[in-house]
Write a protein that holds these residues in place. Sequence first.
Motif, PDB file in Angstrom:
ATOM      1  N   ASP A   4      -0.491  32.788  16.196  1.00 38.38           N
ATOM      2  CA  ASP A   4       0.859  33.336  16.182  1.00 38.38           C
ATOM      3  C   ASP A   4       0.938  34.477  17.173  1.00 38.38           C
ATOM      4  O   ASP A   4       0.445  35.577  16.911  1.00 38.38           O
ATOM      5  CB  ASP A   4       1.220  33.810  14.771  1.00 38.38           C
ATOM      6  CG  ASP A   4       2.636  34.345  14.681  1.00 38.38           C
ATOM      7  OD1 ASP A   4       3.530  33.772  15.336  1.00 38.38           O
ATOM      8  OD2 ASP A   4       2.850  35.321  13.949  1.00 38.38           O
ATOM      9  N   LEU A  62      -0.170  34.733   6.352  1.00 44.94           N
ATOM     10  CA  LEU A  62       0.767  34.780   7.474  1.00 44.94           C
ATOM     11  C   LEU A  62       2.160  34.349   7.022  1.00 44.94           C
ATOM     12  O   LEU A  62       3.151  35.046   7.291  1.00 44.94           O
ATOM     13  CB  LEU A  62       0.282  33.872   8.612  1.00 44.94           C
ATOM     14  CG  LEU A  62       1.294  33.582   9.712  1.00 44.94           C
ATOM     15  CD1 LEU A  62       1.573  34.826  10.539  1.00 44.94           C
ATOM     16  CD2 LEU A  62       0.814  32.440  10.590  1.00 44.94           C
ATOM     17  N   GLU A  78       3.737  37.032   4.622  1.00 44.58           N
ATOM     18  CA  GLU A  78       4.048  38.341   5.212  1.00 44.58           C
ATOM     19  C   GLU A  78       4.966  38.283   6.422  1.00 44.58           C
ATOM     20  O   GLU A  78       5.725  39.229   6.661  1.00 44.58           O
ATOM     21  CB  GLU A  78       2.746  39.043   5.593  1.00 44.58           C
ATOM     22  CG  GLU A  78       1.901  39.406   4.388  1.00 44.58           C
ATOM     23  CD  GLU A  78       0.582  40.056   4.747  1.00 44.58           C
ATOM     24  OE1 GLU A  78       0.276  40.240   5.950  1.00 44.58           O
ATOM     25  OE2 GLU A  78      -0.181  40.388   3.808  1.00 44.58           O
ATOM     26  N   LYS A  79       4.888  37.215   7.216  1.00 41.72           N
ATOM     27  CA  LYS A  79       5.626  37.179   8.482  1.00 41.72           C
ATOM     28  C   LYS A  79       6.759  36.163   8.522  1.00 41.72           C
ATOM     29  O   LYS A  79       7.566  36.188   9.439  1.00 41.72           O
ATOM     30  CB  LYS A  79       4.668  36.876   9.646  1.00 41.72           C
ATOM     31  CG  LYS A  79       3.530  37.850   9.782  1.00 41.72           C
ATOM     32  CD  LYS A  79       4.019  39.218  10.191  1.00 41.72           C
ATOM     33  CE  LYS A  79       2.832  40.164  10.393  1.00 41.72           C
ATOM     34  NZ  LYS A  79       3.250  41.491  10.755  1.00 41.72           N
TER      35      LYS A  79
END
Length: 109
Positions: free
Chosen positions: A36, A50, A53-54
């Motif tokens: 990413d 990932l 959180e993103k």
Amino acid sequence: MPIELPKPIADYVAANARLDADAMLKPFAADAAFLDNGKRFEGHDQIRTLFEEKVIAVKAIFTPDAIRREDGLVVVEGPAHGDFPGSPIRFTYCFAIEADAIEAVEVTA
């Protein structure tokens, strides 16, 4: 007109539209790698972190609008929108698929 995606990618995109981390992980091989914007995540545990959180935290939903095959990869492009600075942002996903599973993906903006 919607584009036709290979099944594991279509499953990932559909799960992303629902912001469902479990379903987003399902098309990935257990030892898959997710790059990413230069940061590498390996295996389901790291990829789940990932996503949580993103992606899910900022309600980032990717809407593919173009697909091509390049050097054995499936390259999918489109905007992602959500609660993050600059939304929407156009992303390119380069997927490596083997045995109907995502083995690796690299995402760049």
